[in-house]
Design an enzyme around this catalytic site. Structure first.
Site, PDB file in Angstrom:
ATOM      1  CB  CYS A   4     -29.571   4.390 -23.344  1.00  0.00           C
ATOM      2  SG  CYS A   4     -28.711   4.748 -24.903  1.00  0.00           S
ATOM      3  CG  ASP A  30     -17.633  -0.410 -32.320  1.00  0.00           C
ATOM      4  OD1 ASP A  30     -18.700  -0.005 -32.816  1.00  0.00           O
ATOM      5  OD2 ASP A  30     -17.525  -1.533 -31.774  1.00  0.00           O
ATOM      6  N   GLY A  93     -29.327  -4.383 -38.738  1.00  0.00           N
ATOM      7  CA  GLY A  93     -28.351  -4.873 -37.763  1.00  0.00           C
ATOM      8  C   GLY A  93     -28.135  -3.923 -36.602  1.00  0.00           C
ATOM      9  CB  THR A  95     -26.842  -4.178 -31.663  1.00  0.00           C
ATOM     10  OG1 THR A  95     -25.662  -3.378 -31.782  1.00  0.00           O
ATOM     11  CG2 THR A  95     -26.805  -5.306 -32.681  1.00  0.00           C
ATOM     12  CG  HIS A 100     -24.581   4.122 -33.280  1.00  0.00           C
ATOM     13  ND1 HIS A 100     -25.780   3.714 -32.750  1.00  0.00           N
ATOM     14  CD2 HIS A 100     -24.095   3.060 -33.974  1.00  0.00           C
ATOM     15  CE1 HIS A 100     -26.007   2.453 -33.096  1.00  0.00           C
ATOM     16  NE2 HIS A 100     -25.011   2.040 -33.847  1.00  0.00           N
ATOM     17  CG  HIS A 102     -21.016   2.121 -37.279  1.00  0.00           C
ATOM     18  ND1 HIS A 102     -20.487   1.184 -36.425  1.00  0.00           N
ATOM     19  CD2 HIS A 102     -22.364   2.007 -37.165  1.00  0.00           C
ATOM     20  CE1 HIS A 102     -21.466   0.519 -35.827  1.00  0.00           C
ATOM     21  NE2 HIS A 102     -22.622   1.003 -36.258  1.00  0.00           N
TER      22      HIS A 102
HETATM   23  P1  5GP Z   1     -25.061  -1.032 -34.389  1.00  0.00           P
HETATM   24  O1  5GP Z   1     -24.981  -2.523 -34.611  1.00  0.00           O
HETATM   25  O2  5GP Z   1     -26.189  -0.679 -33.438  1.00  0.00           O
HETATM   26  O3  5GP Z   1     -25.066  -0.214 -35.627  1.00  0.00           O
HETATM   27  O4  5GP Z   1     -23.701  -0.656 -33.688  1.00  0.00           O
HETATM   28  C1  5GP Z   1     -23.494  -0.680 -32.321  1.00  0.00           C
HETATM   29  C2  5GP Z   1     -21.993  -0.646 -32.115  1.00  0.00           C
HETATM   30  O5  5GP Z   1     -21.740  -0.296 -30.765  1.00  0.00           O
HETATM   31  C3  5GP Z   1     -21.310  -1.993 -32.365  1.00  0.00           C
HETATM   32  O6  5GP Z   1     -20.315  -1.812 -33.360  1.00  0.00           O
HETATM   33  C4  5GP Z   1     -20.725  -2.358 -31.009  1.00  0.00           C
HETATM   34  O7  5GP Z   1     -19.473  -2.973 -31.109  1.00  0.00           O
HETATM   35  C5  5GP Z   1     -20.649  -1.018 -30.291  1.00  0.00           C
HETATM   36  N1  5GP Z   1     -20.827  -1.077 -28.860  1.00  0.00           N
HETATM   37  C6  5GP Z   1     -21.818  -1.727 -28.183  1.00  0.00           C
HETATM   38  N2  5GP Z   1     -21.691  -1.511 -26.855  1.00  0.00           N
HETATM   39  C7  5GP Z   1     -20.595  -0.705 -26.699  1.00  0.00           C
HETATM   40  C8  5GP Z   1     -19.965  -0.144 -25.555  1.00  0.00           C
HETATM   41  O8  5GP Z   1     -20.366  -0.324 -24.402  1.00  0.00           O
HETATM   42  N3  5GP Z   1     -18.863   0.624 -25.775  1.00  0.00           N
HETATM   43  C9  5GP Z   1     -18.379   0.852 -27.044  1.00  0.00           C
HETATM   44  N4  5GP Z   1     -17.286   1.626 -27.145  1.00  0.00           N
HETATM   45  N5  5GP Z   1     -18.965   0.340 -28.130  1.00  0.00           N
HETATM   46  C10 5GP Z   1     -20.047  -0.431 -27.967  1.00  0.00           C
HETATM   47 ZN    ZN Z   2     -29.235   6.877 -25.266  1.00  0.00          ZN
END
Ligand code: 5GP
Ligand code: ZN
Length: 114
Positions: A4, A30, A93, A95, A100, A102
């Site tokens: 993770c 991010d 969405g 990923t 988390h 935002h």
């Molecule tokens: P989700 O789409 O799951 O709501 O948001 C995941 C967020 O994590 C995305 O905005 C993506 O840019 C960010 N993200 C994914 N991998 C990394 C990483 O390794 N480091 C950082 N700082 N952000 C990440």
């Molecule tokens: Zn985790």
């Protein structure tokens, strides 16, 4: 949790630009910002999404919200306003399957979201 990326960041195994942290919560920028201010607030402990929070996590969720507010103040967007979003599951969405929040700010947000 093994594999993770956000657990790796929380435990210092992967790099991130951390803007605020305490024993339970970490806030970092991010990697692919969608606004001038785009910070993610995560619990250090692995939780898949907001749908996996239990009653025992109520203080943790509150702490995440208060951390987001502190980050907004620190980043200079508290007065003009900002958006907090948490994605849950495929159609949202999501990923990264580690809870988390935002924090998006520094520009006018649109509604409805995409
Ligand atoms: P989700 O789409 O799951 O709501 O948001 C995941 C967020 O994590 C995305 O905005 C993506 O840019 C960010 N993200 C994914 N991998 C990394 C990483 O390794 N480091 C950082 N700082 N952000 C990440
Ligand atoms: Zn985790």
């Amino acid at each position: 949790m093994k594999g993770c990326v956000f657990c790796d960041i929380a435990e210092g195994r992967a790099p991130a630009t951390i803007v605020l942290e305490d024993p339970e919560v970490v806030a970092f920028r991010d990697l692919n910002p969608q606004a001038p201010v785009h910070v993610l607030v995560i619990p250090r402990r692995h939780i898949g999404s907001a749908a996996d929070l239990t009653e025992a996590d109520d203080p943790l969720w509150g702490r995440m919200l208060r951390t987001a507010r502190s980050v907004a103040e620190q980043e200079g967007v508290a007065d003009r306003g900002y958006r907090l979003v948490t994605n849950i599951g495929r159609e949202s969405g999501q990923t990264v399957e580690h809870l988390h929040l935002h924090l998006l700010g520094g520009r006018r947000m649109t509604w409805p979201p995409g």
